[in-house]
Each structure stands twice: as C-alpha cells, then as structure tokens.
Design a protein around this motif. Sequence first.
Motif, short mmCIF file in Angstrom:
data_model
loop_
_atom_site.label_atom_id
_atom_site.label_comp_id
_atom_site.label_asym_id
_atom_site.label_seq_id
_atom_site.Cartn_x
_atom_site.Cartn_y
_atom_site.Cartn_z
N ARG A 19 -10.75 47.75 -45.65
CA ARG A 19 -10.43 46.54 -46.51
C ARG A 19 -9.90 45.34 -45.43
NH1 ARG A 19 -7.09 50.97 -47.23
NH2 ARG A 19 -5.99 50.95 -48.94
N ARG A 20 -11.16 44.09 -46.20
CA ARG A 20 -10.54 43.03 -45.95
C ARG A 20 -9.31 41.93 -46.10
NH1 ARG A 20 -17.16 42.28 -46.74
NH2 ARG A 20 -18.05 43.40 -44.18
N VAL A 21 -9.04 41.04 -45.49
CA VAL A 21 -7.81 40.52 -45.79
C VAL A 21 -8.17 39.53 -45.34
CG1 VAL A 21 -5.55 40.39 -46.15
CG2 VAL A 21 -6.13 42.40 -45.80
N ARG A 22 -7.71 37.82 -45.43
CA ARG A 22 -7.48 36.79 -45.22
C ARG A 22 -6.55 37.04 -44.98
NH1 ARG A 22 -10.73 32.05 -47.85
NH2 ARG A 22 -9.31 31.91 -49.18
N GLY A 23 -7.10 35.43 -43.33
CA GLY A 23 -4.47 35.12 -43.02
C GLY A 23 -5.21 33.32 -43.28
N ARG A 24 -4.31 32.84 -43.80
CA ARG A 24 -4.67 31.53 -43.19
C ARG A 24 -3.51 30.97 -43.66
NH1 ARG A 24 -5.09 27.14 -47.51
NH2 ARG A 24 -4.21 28.40 -49.89
N GLY A 25 -3.20 29.69 -42.46
CA GLY A 25 -2.68 28.42 -42.84
C GLY A 25 -2.75 27.45 -43.82
N LEU A 26 -1.21 27.43 -44.56
CA LEU A 26 -1.61 26.63 -46.06
C LEU A 26 -1.46 25.34 -45.12
CD1 LEU A 26 1.66 28.49 -47.59
CD2 LEU A 26 -1.00 28.19 -48.39
N ARG A 27 -1.26 24.45 -44.24
CA ARG A 27 -1.03 23.68 -43.80
C ARG A 27 -2.51 22.71 -43.50
NH1 ARG A 27 3.35 24.69 -40.49
NH2 ARG A 27 2.55 25.08 -38.64
N HIS A 28 -4.05 24.24 -43.56
CA HIS A 28 -5.12 24.16 -43.48
C HIS A 28 -5.56 24.24 -44.36
CE1 HIS A 28 -4.22 24.92 -38.77
NE2 HIS A 28 -3.74 25.69 -39.26
N GLU A 29 -6.79 23.11 -44.66
CA GLU A 29 -7.23 22.79 -45.61
C GLU A 29 -7.92 24.56 -46.54
OE1 GLU A 29 -9.23 20.50 -47.71
OE2 GLU A 29 -7.37 19.16 -46.38
N LEU A 30 -8.21 24.47 -47.73
CA LEU A 30 -8.63 25.10 -48.59
C LEU A 30 -9.68 26.07 -48.04
CD1 LEU A 30 -7.84 28.20 -50.31
CD2 LEU A 30 -9.15 26.55 -51.83
N PRO A 31 -10.17 27.18 -47.60
CA PRO A 31 -11.79 27.13 -46.66
C PRO A 31 -12.88 27.00 -48.26
CG PRO A 31 -10.06 28.75 -45.85
CD PRO A 31 -9.33 28.12 -46.84
N GLU A 32 -14.12 26.59 -47.64
CA GLU A 32 -15.06 26.67 -49.05
C GLU A 32 -15.39 27.92 -49.36
OE1 GLU A 32 -17.76 23.93 -49.03
OE2 GLU A 32 -17.13 22.06 -47.90
N THR A 98 1.96 35.01 -40.08
CA THR A 98 0.36 35.99 -41.29
C THR A 98 0.26 37.09 -39.78
OG1 THR A 98 0.01 33.59 -42.36
CG2 THR A 98 -1.82 35.33 -41.82
N GLY A 99 0.28 36.88 -38.60
CA GLY A 99 0.05 37.67 -37.54
C GLY A 99 0.83 38.73 -37.66
N THR A 100 2.12 38.70 -38.22
CA THR A 100 3.20 39.79 -38.26
C THR A 100 2.95 40.37 -39.33
OG1 THR A 100 5.05 38.29 -37.19
CG2 THR A 100 5.55 40.49 -38.59
N ALA A 101 2.77 39.98 -40.85
CA ALA A 101 2.64 40.69 -41.94
C ALA A 101 1.21 41.97 -41.69
CB ALA A 101 2.15 39.26 -43.69
N LEU A 102 0.11 41.10 -40.87
CA LEU A 102 -1.28 41.59 -40.86
C LEU A 102 -0.97 42.93 -39.87
CD1 LEU A 102 -3.67 38.85 -40.30
CD2 LEU A 102 -3.39 40.12 -42.07
N SER A 103 0.27 42.56 -38.86
CA SER A 103 0.56 44.22 -37.90
C SER A 103 1.07 44.69 -38.96
CB SER A 103 1.42 43.13 -37.05
OG SER A 103 0.57 42.31 -36.33
N ALA A 104 1.93 43.83 -40.22
CA ALA A 104 2.50 45.74 -41.23
C ALA A 104 1.60 46.09 -41.87
CB ALA A 104 3.15 45.05 -42.09
N LEU A 105 0.48 45.41 -42.43
CA LEU A 105 -0.47 46.36 -43.28
C LEU A 105 -1.48 47.37 -41.84
CD1 LEU A 105 -3.06 43.13 -44.73
CD2 LEU A 105 -0.32 44.68 -45.47
N CYS A 106 -2.19 46.72 -40.62
CA CYS A 106 -2.03 47.39 -39.78
C CYS A 106 -1.24 49.03 -39.81
CB CYS A 106 -2.51 47.31 -38.63
SG CYS A 106 -3.45 45.93 -38.78
N VAL A 107 0.01 49.13 -39.30
CA VAL A 107 0.78 50.01 -39.78
C VAL A 107 0.68 51.23 -41.05
CG1 VAL A 107 3.02 50.74 -39.87
CG2 VAL A 107 3.32 49.18 -38.15
N PHE A 108 0.32 50.03 -41.99
CA PHE A 108 0.15 51.37 -43.30
C PHE A 108 -1.51 52.13 -43.04
CE2 PHE A 108 2.32 47.28 -45.59
CZ PHE A 108 3.83 47.94 -46.07
N GLU A 109 -2.14 51.29 -42.44
CA GLU A 109 -3.61 51.90 -42.01
C GLU A 109 -2.90 53.44 -41.35
OE1 GLU A 109 -6.87 50.52 -41.93
OE2 GLU A 109 -5.89 50.25 -44.00
N GLY A 110 -1.75 52.79 -40.52
CA GLY A 110 -1.76 54.73 -39.25
C GLY A 110 -1.83 54.18 -37.84
N MET A 111 -1.12 52.97 -37.76
CA MET A 111 -1.76 52.25 -36.28
C MET A 111 -0.17 52.23 -35.99
SD MET A 111 -4.59 48.92 -35.81
CE MET A 111 -5.37 48.68 -36.41
#
Length: 150
Positions: A19-32, A98-111
């Motif tokens: 699975r691919r997931v993008r993390g992003r800071g809302l204070r930054h420009e939306l990537p092209e 964002t990092g905390t949420a991504l870590s939660a996704l990794c827990v769903f992966e079984g980590m």
Amino acid sequence: MTEPWTSDTPKVITLPSGRRVRGRGLRHELPEGQTPTLAVHLTRHEPPEVPWESLWIPWRDFWLPAEPRHAMRTLRIAYDRALDERVEICCGGGVGRTGTALSALCVFEGMAPEEAVRWVRRTYHSRAVEVPWQRRFVRQVSAARVASAQ
C-alpha cells in the motif's frame, strides 16, 4: 479502481504490504502531480473543502485525537482504501500527527508499536511521532487490534 500513487510522488511511503500512502503538511503547497482520492485531515478545526473525498479526525497539534476510537476507525478506513486508492494523511506540519497516524497504519500491517514508530521515522520523517503520548496512542492502536482479533 484508481491509479495508485507513483513511487516518485513526494512524501509517498510504501508500506510492507505494498500500500502507498502520502503524508503531507497542510501548511505546505500541494505537491504537483497526482491528487489524493481520499485525504484524512488530522487538525484541531474542521478543514476546508477539497475537491476529493476527505475525512476529519479532530486532533490538536502535539496532542492526541479528541476521540481515539473514532481516530482508529477512520485510520482503518484509510488503511483499507490505500490498497487501491491514493490516500493522503495530513496535519499542519506533516510530522507529529501525520507520523503517528502512519505508525498506526504500520500497526495494522502487523508491526509492533515500537517497530512501527522506528519504521516511519526511517522511511517518512526522522521526527515523526513527536511526543510520548503519541507513542502511547500507537500502543493503544496495537492493543485495540489485538483485542478485536480475539
């Protein structure tokens, strides 16, 4: 089915399941380039409308989700949909929450929780999961996952 994130899209991580997931800071420009099909906003106040589907987890900067169970359910939706959709997880700076949420996704992966935090820090951002109570939330996600499997 939606075209997945390309591996060269900025801030996209590939979980061990593929699975691919993008993390992003809302204070930054939306990537092209590609835009998400689903964004999960981790913000104190309800985010503004975006032209793609979005979910909101009320979550203050440097704190925990206001409703942890709601957060876990919403992150599970994001995880499931990341299998064949472009999912983005975003907060103000794109690091702690964002990092905390991504870590939660990794827990769903079984980590294990500690392994998940280390993996996200190595593959996404070295300062992800900024405060001890965010690490505790990742452990809560793991405990809830184990409890639901029994």
